[in-house]
Design an enzyme around this catalytic site. Structure first.
Site, PDB file in Angstrom:
ATOM      1  N   CYS A 121       0.851  -1.189   0.000  1.00  0.00           N
ATOM      2  CA  CYS A 121       0.000   0.000   0.000  1.00  0.00           C
ATOM      3  C   CYS A 121       0.884   1.235   0.000  1.00  0.00           C
ATOM      4  O   CYS A 121       1.900   1.267   0.710  1.00  0.00           O
ATOM      5  CB  CYS A 121      -0.895  -0.025   1.236  1.00  0.00           C
ATOM      6  N   HIS A 164      -9.243  -3.570  -2.295  1.00  0.00           N
ATOM      7  CA  HIS A 164      -8.246  -2.857  -1.482  1.00  0.00           C
ATOM      8  C   HIS A 164      -8.630  -1.380  -1.360  1.00  0.00           C
ATOM      9  O   HIS A 164      -8.609  -0.814  -0.256  1.00  0.00           O
ATOM     10  CB  HIS A 164      -6.869  -3.016  -2.147  1.00  0.00           C
ATOM     11  N   GLU A 165      -9.008  -0.769  -2.490  1.00  0.00           N
ATOM     12  CA  GLU A 165      -9.361   0.656  -2.470  1.00  0.00           C
ATOM     13  C   GLU A 165     -10.674   0.907  -1.734  1.00  0.00           C
ATOM     14  O   GLU A 165     -10.794   1.880  -0.983  1.00  0.00           O
ATOM     15  CB  GLU A 165      -9.409   1.222  -3.893  1.00  0.00           C
ATOM     16  N   HIS A 168     -10.170   1.087   1.880  1.00  0.00           N
ATOM     17  CA  HIS A 168      -9.690   2.403   2.342  1.00  0.00           C
ATOM     18  C   HIS A 168     -10.863   3.326   2.664  1.00  0.00           C
ATOM     19  O   HIS A 168     -10.799   4.106   3.614  1.00  0.00           O
ATOM     20  CB  HIS A 168      -8.817   3.070   1.281  1.00  0.00           C
TER      21      HIS A 168
END
Length: 193
Positions: A121, A164-165, A168
């Site tokens: 990341c 993954h995004e 966030h």
């Protein structure tokens, strides 16, 4: 243009907040945010530019990673020669180039996928070893720049990047998903990408 100094690092509280929904019509500030995040990804994947400006290569960047708690993320996944990883055929050099606004995963496969080398990341400077289990296939609903709802089905590596995004935007980091007792434990039917 964002540089590495603009990327918020692990430990900053903004990375652990649930980001606020983006409102429409998009403000000029939100349009610039989207453009700047995508520009960072494009520049970071250009080896000469990245080396000159000390950029770490990225395939995704979420607004909280640049200190803005909004539900927006840019994704730029280079195309693979052997297969398309989305439901849309592309002749572009990217298998997925997209800004996700207010994204929600509306369905996901039971089968898992994970990166053989683990995930990294831009906001996490240290290497954290371990497998990060993700769904192998997902369907994402998001809004485009006009506020229209769009849906895309994604599999394999682009699906991992999008998850993954989206994590966030929910205040999660990839290492939250690593099995603490057995970081390299893998399910029997997992797909390694």
């Amino acid at each position: 243009m964002y540089m590495m100094k603009d990327i918020v690092r692990d430990g900053d509280p903004v990375l652990r907040k649930i980001a606020k929904p983006v409102t429409f019509p998009l403000s000029e500030t939100d349009k610039k945010l989207a453009a700047d995040m995508m520009e960072y990804l494009i520049n970071s994947q250009n080896p000469e530019f990245a080396e000159k400006h000390h950029l770490r290569a990225g395939v995704g960047l979420a607004a909280p990673q640049v200190g803005i708690s909004k539900q927006m993320a840019a994704v730029l996944v280079p195309a693979e020669d052997d297969e398309s990883n989305t439901d849309k055929k592309t002749t572009d050099k990217y298998s997925l180039k997209l800004v996700l606004i207010n994204p929600v995963i509306i369905s996901n496969s039971v089968q898992k996928a994970q990166l053989f080398e683990g995930e990294g990341c831009l906001s996490v400077d240290k290497d954290i070893p371990g497998y990060v289990p993700r769904s192998a296939r997902i369907t994402v609903r998001y809004q485009d720049f006009s506020g229209n709802k769009q849906t895309i089905r994604i599999k394999n590596y682009p699906a991992i990047v999008c998850q993954h995004e989206i994590d966030h935007l929910q205040g999660h980091l990839f290492y939250d998903r690593i099995n603490k007792k057995e970081p390299f434990a893998a399910e029997s039917d997992v797909i390694f990408v």
